[in-house]
Design an enzyme around this catalytic site. Sequence first.
Site, mmCIF file in Angstrom:
data_model
loop_
_atom_site.group_PDB
_atom_site.id
_atom_site.type_symbol
_atom_site.label_atom_id
_atom_site.label_comp_id
_atom_site.label_asym_id
_atom_site.label_seq_id
_atom_site.Cartn_x
_atom_site.Cartn_y
_atom_site.Cartn_z
ATOM 1 N N HIS A 195 3.606 -13.264 0.151
ATOM 2 C CA HIS A 195 2.212 -13.175 0.597
ATOM 3 C C HIS A 195 1.617 -14.578 0.684
ATOM 4 C CE1 HIS A 195 -1.792 -11.603 1.220
ATOM 5 N NE2 HIS A 195 -2.216 -12.529 0.372
ATOM 6 N N ARG B 74 -17.005 -4.743 0.683
ATOM 7 C CA ARG B 74 -17.238 -6.033 -0.009
ATOM 8 C C ARG B 74 -17.653 -7.105 0.978
ATOM 9 N NH1 ARG B 74 -11.737 -7.071 -2.034
ATOM 10 N NH2 ARG B 74 -12.575 -9.084 -2.615
ATOM 11 N N SER C 122 -7.036 -6.342 -4.483
ATOM 12 C CA SER C 122 -6.977 -6.046 -3.052
ATOM 13 C C SER C 122 -5.639 -6.529 -2.463
ATOM 14 C CB SER C 122 -8.159 -6.731 -2.363
ATOM 15 O OG SER C 122 -7.999 -6.769 -0.981
ATOM 16 N N LYS D 71 -1.868 -3.930 -1.587
ATOM 17 C CA LYS D 71 -1.131 -3.836 -0.321
ATOM 18 C C LYS D 71 0.320 -4.277 -0.506
ATOM 19 C CE LYS D 71 -4.643 -6.019 1.344
ATOM 20 N NZ LYS D 71 -5.961 -6.429 1.666
ATOM 21 N N ASP E 120 -8.201 0.319 -0.523
ATOM 22 C CA ASP E 120 -8.539 -1.104 -0.403
ATOM 23 C C ASP E 120 -9.183 -1.393 0.940
ATOM 24 O OD1 ASP E 120 -8.461 -4.013 -0.960
ATOM 25 O OD2 ASP E 120 -7.132 -3.959 0.771
#
Length: 434
Positions: free
Chosen positions: A82, A168, A183, A187, A161
């Site tokens: 990520h 948000r 969050s 994922k 999410d």
Amino acid sequence: MNAVELIRKKRDGQRLARPELEFLVRHYLEGKIPDYQMAAFCMAVYFRSMDVREITDFTQIMADSGDRLSHEGFDGFIADKHSTGGVGDKVSLVLVPLIAACGLYMPKLSGRGLGYTGGTIDKLEAIPGFRAPLTLEELKRCLCQAGAAISESTFQLAPADQKLYALRDVTASVESLPLIVSSILSKKLVIDSDGLVFDVKVGSGAMMRALSPAKALAGLLVSIAKRCGRRAVALITDMSQPLGYNVGNALELKEALATLQSHGPADLTEIVLRLGSELLVMAKQARTVTAGWELLRRKLLSGEGLHKFSEMVRAQGGDADVVRQPHRLSCAREKLELKAKKTGWVGALDARLIGEAAHSLGAGRAAMGERIDHAVGVELFKKIGDQVTKGEPLACLHVNEQTHWAEAMARVESAFQIGRIRPRRPALVRGRVA
Ligand code: URA
């Protein structure tokens, strides 16, 4: 149990138990808790935070709210990565096939670009025919065929999410570390991976502008990922200037292909090899990161990484011939050069301004669903620490529409700071958390 009671509890700084967090997430997703109550809860978290147990529970509950890719049917190590996002960040395009070339599975769920940072999916869609939105079954099939897949999910990817992130975004509670970490990780947990690397970017083009919040984010991502049963390492990497020399979809894809042929930019190659070697150590394919680095280097030199990339493109319906003939990718009609107005050294090259320039040329979108132009973008000739002579080209805009180029050119010009003192080149890897 009711929402007001739970909001009050968090507002007063108390910890919520797992069933209480489950109640909030489940009822919010079902529409039984309205946006205004969930917004109040997020704001309470923003001010009162969550401890690691609460963040772990919240993450797992959100990950469980949709579909999952299980390990079943895959007898090898499943790797994932990520990035917190940056300008010119084409690391996944190189890392995913390279890791697959080492015998690991690497299914990567990616997004489209919004705002000034590009999206991996948009870059891949510069390839004619490439199909990024995959169902879970298609993702599994591509993974079995090629060992690698980069996909946008068409399935229910942590829907709790998705709903919460959108809320948000419009209620000023994105900037809460526990909410960001849960969050991102919700994922990531959707894929039943064995090991995860995080590329936490720091600098002008990143979500985290300064080192200390970047370290805090990296530390929390790694500790919560571990509590969720994953091996995990984070590298904190420089985003004070764009990564590589190209920003824009087809331009970045060409640069990634050059890197897979082992003649890519040094900074991009180094980040790929550093992240990849961490994964190889986790997968026990290498005893040390140095050995992992060597293995990956061999895969670049032998062309096996490039070959994997073609296999992945073919499995996802794309024209794999462009991999060997990148000149067939779309090109912009015009190239407009920016020349140095003085002699000196490049002291700064603001990544965000370069990203905004590419965006204003049409490489990015302001709202989800907008069309983008794959061919346009910014090509850099100089980076921080390079010497320049007055009149020498600093950068070049790849332009299709005449309308916005002046604005983009002004941004690129202001991104460059040229001084008389030779600056130090920024360190590429600013920290490691394991
Ligand atoms: N990226 C995410 O996916 N979630 C956040 O909250 C912030 C960045």
